[in-house]
Design a protein around this motif. Structure first.
Motif, mmCIF file in Angstrom:
data_model
loop_
_atom_site.group_PDB
_atom_site.id
_atom_site.type_symbol
_atom_site.label_atom_id
_atom_site.label_comp_id
_atom_site.label_asym_id
_atom_site.label_seq_id
_atom_site.Cartn_x
_atom_site.Cartn_y
_atom_site.Cartn_z
ATOM 1 N N ASN A 33 0.619 -1.193 0.435
ATOM 2 C CA ASN A 33 0.272 0.047 0.570
ATOM 3 C C ASN A 33 0.718 1.542 0.020
ATOM 4 N N ALA A 34 1.925 1.410 -0.591
ATOM 5 C CA ALA A 34 2.762 1.599 -0.685
ATOM 6 C C ALA A 34 2.983 2.627 -2.355
ATOM 7 N N VAL A 35 1.492 3.127 -2.684
ATOM 8 C CA VAL A 35 1.842 3.491 -4.312
ATOM 9 C C VAL A 35 1.638 5.500 -4.180
ATOM 10 N N ASN A 36 1.400 5.360 -2.874
ATOM 11 C CA ASN A 36 0.501 6.888 -2.318
ATOM 12 C C ASN A 36 2.021 7.938 -1.602
ATOM 13 N N ALA A 37 3.014 7.108 -1.768
ATOM 14 C CA ALA A 37 4.282 7.113 -0.769
ATOM 15 C C ALA A 37 5.314 7.726 -1.861
ATOM 16 N N TYR A 38 5.227 6.339 -2.954
ATOM 17 C CA TYR A 38 6.552 6.243 -3.568
ATOM 18 C C TYR A 38 5.805 7.248 -5.834
ATOM 19 N N SER A 39 4.692 7.065 -6.098
ATOM 20 C CA SER A 39 4.638 7.692 -7.066
ATOM 21 C C SER A 39 3.530 9.126 -6.676
ATOM 22 N N ASP A 40 4.508 10.137 -7.965
ATOM 23 C CA ASP A 40 3.721 11.084 -7.512
ATOM 24 C C ASP A 40 2.078 11.237 -8.092
ATOM 25 N N THR A 41 1.495 10.463 -8.759
ATOM 26 C CA THR A 41 0.635 10.283 -9.280
ATOM 27 C C THR A 41 -0.989 9.955 -8.006
ATOM 28 N N GLY A 42 -0.528 9.021 -7.111
ATOM 29 C CA GLY A 42 -0.620 7.862 -6.403
ATOM 30 C C GLY A 42 -1.370 6.517 -7.306
ATOM 31 N N SER A 43 -2.642 6.948 -6.400
ATOM 32 C CA SER A 43 -3.088 5.196 -7.368
ATOM 33 C C SER A 43 -4.317 5.415 -8.318
ATOM 34 N N MET A 44 -3.866 6.882 -9.102
ATOM 35 C CA MET A 44 -4.450 7.127 -9.913
ATOM 36 C C MET A 44 -4.365 5.680 -11.254
ATOM 37 N N VAL A 45 -4.651 5.523 -11.922
ATOM 38 C CA VAL A 45 -3.807 4.831 -13.489
ATOM 39 C C VAL A 45 -3.640 5.861 -14.105
ATOM 40 N N ASN A 46 -2.595 5.572 -14.690
ATOM 41 C CA ASN A 46 -2.473 7.075 -16.350
ATOM 42 C C ASN A 46 -1.848 6.083 -17.124
ATOM 43 N N ILE A 47 -2.864 6.623 -18.253
ATOM 44 C CA ILE A 47 -2.481 6.519 -19.817
ATOM 45 C C ILE A 47 -2.219 7.076 -20.183
ATOM 46 N N VAL A 48 -1.124 6.791 -20.900
ATOM 47 C CA VAL A 48 0.099 8.160 -21.550
ATOM 48 C C VAL A 48 -0.308 7.912 -23.086
ATOM 49 N N VAL A 49 -0.155 9.444 -23.750
ATOM 50 C CA VAL A 49 -0.784 8.779 -25.686
ATOM 51 C C VAL A 49 0.414 9.341 -25.814
#
Length: 597
Positions: free
Chosen positions: A270-286
């Motif tokens: 449960n560390a995505v909010n600690a280590y990712s600047d987008t937290g738990s959101m899924v990033n879709i990159v175009v």
């Protein structure tokens, strides 16, 4: 990864390719388990109460006598390989001769497929599995470190990053993207947030206006998208997100973090909010995946998920280019020109993300899904979401889903089994078609959505996972599978529409369409218009339009791992039929069945 070849005539033919690795049965040496001879005989009686009649021919049986046969019954021969090792054609069974039956030849066209792939893919020359091979190597390099990782639960993380402030059109961040045709080099590029959903951010790489326009109209065959498309991507993913989770499970919120000396990896819960600047959101990159755009582009990669992004600050292999969070990537050209198809890709890639969490992170790397099994699940995800996408998007049709793999399966099922073959351009495509077809059949016959959810969530992978979910051995499943590929019957085999009430999300019950392999025009009208009327000479031999092809009574072909071949023995002209099989050089690992309609 989702990769397609676009017809220049009309329509789209899509093929999926995921960056999970070609780590299962890439190349399989011929290895005979036990070579035996046959001499005995066996007597059977046709039963009108059973449909179909399936008679096993033991390896040491030379003659089979079948009585009580109605005149005109067709007898088929299926040979299956319930092992992970190739069985050479010279060790397979075949019918030498028979009485009471008119023996038949097959209908498989032997026309060469030379240059057909080139026509399908136009000028796109990138190897279709090069990126998957890259990820296989990445997984192999990381697996030992990950399998010895310790799981750490944190409430006060030692590292906390600052979360972005999401503002459409203004928020920017640097994102690693691939930059060459083999997707083996990466560079950080500036990205602008173009849409925000409940569960996702849609980023578009800001590269001198290549991928974005403020205009409401788009140029034909360009790679610029606009706010309407970005919003449609976010909206569709938001709708798909809880529906896919309901069946497949949740994507992981864990991160893989090295210790202070970077000698050991920790799976930090449960560390995505600690280590990712987008937290738990899924990033879709175009952006332009594989850097392959051209004005006359005819093929390319639609999208992919890469597990490297779940690593934080680990400068080894592809993990050095991690974006540290939940990411997958969508090609700008296809987002602009085939937006509806991209909706299905969102579901496909999200399953891959979930699989990495459920099967790998949750087990500290002790499990890792084979590419064929992982792709099968992603295509089943497309399958069960197909009707939702059709009903909720005016531009989405069944042509944009997984069903257009079935014509290739019908023509080339014998070229691959349940495996991942990437040793030439053809085999990887056949692998996708074959693996989807098996999954589609299995789901429709072993519990529907419950079966799919079971394989997604149970504590095993690959064949073991499928056997656990079905409650049947792979040997028994392959026997019934081959019968389903021979009998054109309603409510049998593929042609079933399982119903269930235990899974529902937002009022959606995950309907699965019945599939008539002998009349795919019903669900693929545009595909068949193209392939039957407008394709160059020879292309029609690449697909089957009348169900799975079959060989003659005395044919021999390699049996690929967990694969099969079909032969037409003939038509009964007597109430008693006697079949004489070859008696030497028989590999007893294979299973041989007579199937009577």
């Amino acid at each position: 990864m989702k990769k397609i070849s676009k017809f220049t005539l009309a329509g789209i033919f899509s093929i999926l390719l995921f960056l999970s690795g070609c780590d299962f049965l890439d190349s399989v040496a011929s290895l005979s388990y036990n070579i035996v001879s046959a001499s005995g005989s066996k007597e059977e009686s046709y039963s009108s109460s059973s449909s179909p009649n399936i008679i096993e021919v033991p390896a040491r049986t030379a003659t089979v006598k079948i009585s009580n046969l109605p005149y005109g019954k067709t007898l088929w021969l299926s040979k299956t390989n319930p092992t992970k090792t190739l069985i050479s054609s010279k060790y397979t069974r075949y019918v030498n001769s028979g009485s009471g039956i008119s023996l038949k030849t097959g209908n498989v066209s032997e026309s060469s497929t030379t240059n057909i792939f080139n026509w399908l893919s136009g000028n796109h020359t990138a190897s279709p599995c090069v990126s998957a091979s890259l990820n296989r190597k990445f997984n192999e390099n990381m697996r030992s470190a990950l399998s010895s990782a310790r799981t750490v639960s944190i409430t006060e993380p030692s590292k906390t990053v600052t979360q972005i402030t999401p503002k459409v059109g203004y928020t920017k961040k640097m994102i690693y993207v691939d930059t060459n045709s083999s997707m083996s080099t990466y560079a950080q590029k500036n990205a602008i947030l173009r849409a925000v959903g409940t569960y996702c951010y849609v980023w578009v790489i800001d590269d001198n206006g290549k991928y974005w326009t403020d205009s409401s109209s788009l140029s034909e065959n360009g790679q610029q998208i606009n706010s309407a498309i970005a919003k449609s991507i976010a909206d569709n993913f938001d709708k798909l997100y809880p529906m896919v989770q309901k069946v497949f499970g949740d994507e992981s919120d864990d991160m893989i973090v090295p210790d202070a000396d970077k000698l050991k990896l920790n799976v930090v819960k449960n560390a995505v909010n600690a280590y990712s600047d987008t937290g738990s959101m899924v990033n879709i990159v175009v952006y332009d995946i594989a850097n392959d755009y051209s004005e006359d582009q005819t093929g390319g990669t639609v999208g992919y998920f890469y597990a490297k992004d779940y690593y934080y600050n680990y400068n080894y292999s592809a993990a050095a280019f991690s974006n540290a969070g939940k990411y997958f990537y969508i090609d700008a050209y296809f987002t602009a020109n085939s937006t509806a198809m991209v909706y299905s890709t969102l579901a496909h890639e999200f399953q891959h993300m979930i699989d990495f969490g459920v099967k790998t992170l949750d087990t500290n790397g002790k499990l890792s899904s084979g590419a064929w099994y992982n792709e099968m699940k992603s295509m089943l995800c497309e399958d069960i979401m197909n009707e939702y996408l059709v009903d909720n998007n005016d531009d989405f049709t069944t042509e944009d889903g997984p069903f257009d793999r079935l014509p290739m399966f019908c023509r080339h099922y014998y070229d691959t089994g349940l495996e991942w073959r990437d040793n030439d351009d053809y085999n990887v495509y056949y692998s996708y078609a074959n693996n989807y077809a098996f999954g589609a059949w299995a789901a429709r016959n072993y519990g529907g959505i419950s079966f799919i959810s079971n394989i997604a969530k149970n504590g095993s992978v690959d064949i073991a996972s499928i056997e656990a979910a079905s409650g049947s051995s792979i040997t028994e499943m392959l026997k019934n599978y081959t019968a389903a590929c021979l009998l054109d019957s309603s409510d049998y085999g593929f042609n079933k529409a399982p119903s269930q009430t235990s899974f529902v999300s937002n009022g959606y019950y995950y309907p699965m369409l019945a599939v008539d392999l002998w009349d795919l025009r019903e669900i693929l009208p545009e595909f068949y218009q193209i392939h039957n009327q407008k394709v160059p000479k020879g292309i029609s031999t690449y697909y089957s339009v009348v169900g799975p092809v079959y060989f003659g009574y005395n044919s021999q072909q390699d049996l690929r791992p967990y694969g099969f071949t079909l032969s037409k023995i003939g038509v009964a002209n007597s109430s008693v039929v006697t079949l004489n099989f070859n008696t030497t050089d028989i590999d007893d690992a294979q299973k041989t069945y007579i199937i009577i309609e």
